[in-house]
Design an enzyme around this catalytic site. Structure first.
Site, PDB file in Angstrom:
ATOM      1  N   ALA A   1       0.899  -1.402   0.082  1.00 38.95           N
ATOM      2  CA  ALA A   1      -0.062   0.024  -0.001  1.00 38.95           C
ATOM      3  C   ALA A   1       0.941   1.283  -0.053  1.00 38.95           C
ATOM      4  O   ALA A   1       0.332   2.138  -0.547  1.00 38.95           O
ATOM      5  CB  ALA A   1      -0.927  -0.086   1.295  1.00 38.95           C
TER       6      ALA A   1
ATOM      7  N   ASN B   1      -5.673   3.758  10.414  1.00 34.87           N
ATOM      8  CA  ASN B   1      -5.233   2.621  10.916  1.00 34.87           C
ATOM      9  C   ASN B   1      -4.925   2.692  12.410  1.00 34.87           C
ATOM     10  O   ASN B   1      -4.778   1.699  13.451  1.00 34.87           O
ATOM     11  CB  ASN B   1      -3.871   2.728  10.358  1.00 34.87           C
ATOM     12  CG  ASN B   1      -3.045   3.842  10.245  1.00 34.87           C
ATOM     13  OD1 ASN B   1      -3.587   4.859   9.795  1.00 34.87           O
ATOM     14  ND2 ASN B   1      -1.888   4.036  10.957  1.00 34.87           N
TER      15      ASN B   1
ATOM     16  N   HIS C   1      -0.839  -7.761   3.157  1.00 30.95           N
ATOM     17  CA  HIS C   1      -0.560  -8.311   4.778  1.00 30.95           C
ATOM     18  C   HIS C   1      -1.457  -7.928   5.563  1.00 30.95           C
ATOM     19  O   HIS C   1      -1.589  -8.179   6.900  1.00 30.95           O
ATOM     20  CB  HIS C   1       0.880  -7.826   4.844  1.00 30.95           C
ATOM     21  CG  HIS C   1       1.245  -6.484   5.492  1.00 30.95           C
ATOM     22  ND1 HIS C   1       1.173  -6.203   6.572  1.00 30.95           N
ATOM     23  CD2 HIS C   1       1.279  -5.454   4.800  1.00 30.95           C
ATOM     24  CE1 HIS C   1       1.419  -5.049   6.950  1.00 30.95           C
ATOM     25  NE2 HIS C   1       1.809  -4.466   5.810  1.00 30.95           N
TER      26      HIS C   1
ATOM     27  N   CYS D   1       3.903   1.998  12.205  1.00 26.72           N
ATOM     28  CA  CYS D   1       4.991   2.608  11.453  1.00 26.72           C
ATOM     29  C   CYS D   1       5.526   3.674  12.025  1.00 26.72           C
ATOM     30  O   CYS D   1       6.451   4.107  11.837  1.00 26.72           O
ATOM     31  CB  CYS D   1       4.138   3.140   9.916  1.00 26.72           C
ATOM     32  SG  CYS D   1       3.274   1.747   9.331  1.00 26.72           S
TER      33      CYS D   1
END
EC number: 2.8.1.7
Length: 404
Positions: A75, A155, A205, A328
């Site tokens: 992505a 997210n 994933h 991240c």
């Protein structure tokens, strides 16, 4: 029960055994190992067929034409290709881009790079519930706006943006609309025939497929043009050169097919587990959900436990694999920029934990998590002078702290 309990499905998911099985058939001499671009022999033809099947499976997941699916490395690459590709191709039309402050870094840092190249980016602030009202997006639009990029599911806090309404607005203004669907593809129904989205980023994933593979949906009607970022053999209709990774693509296709078939049942079970978890911790004093309570993905729960330091809570919860922000950015000890954008102060942002539940989470694991959280919060607050002051009725906002 395996410890630590994995409650970080928004960071990555384990590969579904059915997916791993399919991938294993595409690696060795007795499998489908050929280069899909080799047109002169059966090894290449078999690999090409396997890729075609997977392309159809990914297209099916979002009701797209398989020719609209471009395979990428994930992505992050899809976001880069979509945003830079549109910006560079349409820059004569305009150099203004709209996005939000709560996007994934793959979108934000791509926009920052474009700013260095002379583009102008408007970063919209969300409401306290994490959502961006349609009127806010509309009022930011200008004559020279070429792209709007808004994520589907966040997210960190799991809120769901109304991409149908945003798509209608963008289409009416003839502005290209990109959606980062890394957290929603395979988890929420997506239909690009119904939704007026022009570009959509997908990650394998996050839906029980392998890491290192993703896709970008690029609309054909009305046709969206992109300037390629990767040059070479002209693979993926010139948009993304590089030998196709057959085993990963097959894995992504299988993951998409399973996600589509099991979505309803998976979500019903996951929602039940999420409610069980929240019901088990909401009784703790000074505990708050971050993000809209209704408009959210069922597998996500971001909770602030006031008067508890997030990092010490993470250490106390060593039996639980959770995060205090996104994977991240969890390498940095800065408070989550997403929670700051919702208006949380540093203390509340620091005391928040993201729990994300998935396909392989069990009731037993949730019950163990509830017990662990309750014990940990109690013991950490017992050691906290701030908690003691709060319980004594001191207004901590009014306290003048001495600086040494």
């Amino acid at each position: 029960m395996k410890l630590p309990i994995y409650l970080d499905y928004a960071a990555t998911t384990p590969v579904d055994p059915r997916v791993a099985e399919k991938m294993m058939q595409c690696m060795t001499m007795d499998g489908i190992f050929g280069n899909p671009a080799s047109r002169s022999h059966r090894y290449g033809w078999q690999a090409e067929e396997a890729v075609d099947i997977a392309r159809n499976q990914v297209a099916d997941l979002i009701n797209a034409d398989p020719r609209e699916i471009v395979f990428t490395s994930g992505a992050t690459e899809s976001d880069n290709l979509a945003i830079k590709g549109v910006a560079h191709f349409y820059q004569k039309k305009g150099k203004h881009i709209i996005t939000s402050k709560t996007e994934h870094k793959a979108v934000l840092d791509t926009c920052r790079q474009l700013e260095r190249e002379g583009f102008e980016v408007t970063y919209l602030a969300p409401e306290a519930n994490g959502l961006i009202p349609l009127a806010t997006i509309e009022s930011a639009m200008r004559e020279d706006t070429v792209l709007v990029s808004i994520m589907h599911v966040n997210n960190e806090i799991g809120v769901i943006h109304d991409i149908n309404a945003i798509g209608e607005l963008c289409r009416s203004k003839k502005i290209i609309f990109h959606v980062d669907a890394a957290q929603s593809a395979g988890k929420l129904p997506l239909d690009v025939q119904e939704t007026k989205v022009d570009l959509l980023s997908i990650s394998a994933h996050k839906m029980y497929g392998p890491k290192g593979i993703g896709a970008l949906y690029v609309r054909r009607k009305p046709r969206i043009r992109l300037e390629a970022a990767m040059h070479g053999g002209g693979h993926e209709r010139g948009m993304r050169s590089g030998t196709l990774a057959t085993h990963q693509i097959v894995g992504m296709g299988e993951a998409a097919a399973i996600a589509k078939a099991d979505m309803e049942a998976d979500n019903a079970r996951i929602a039940g587990l999420r409610d069980r978890l929240w019901n088990g911790v909401k009784g703790i004093e000074e505990t708050y959900i971050n993000g809209d309570v209704e408009q959210r993905y069922c597998g996500s729960l971001n909770v602030s436990f006031n008067f508890v330091e997030g990092e010490s809570l993470m250490m106390a919860l060593k039996d639980l694999a959770v995060s205090s922000g996104s994977a991240c950015t969890s390498a940095s000890l800065e408070p989550s920029y997403v929670l700051r954008a919702l208006g949380l102060n540093d203390e509340m942002a620091h005391s928040s934990i993201r729990f994300s539940i998935g396909r392989f989470t069990t009731e037993e694991e949730i019950d163990h998590a509830i017990e662990t959280i309750n014990k940990s919060i109690d013991s950490l607050r017992d050691m906290s002078p701030l908690w003691e002051m709060f319980k004594d009725g001191v207004d901590l906002e009014q306290v003048q702290w001495a600086h040494h």
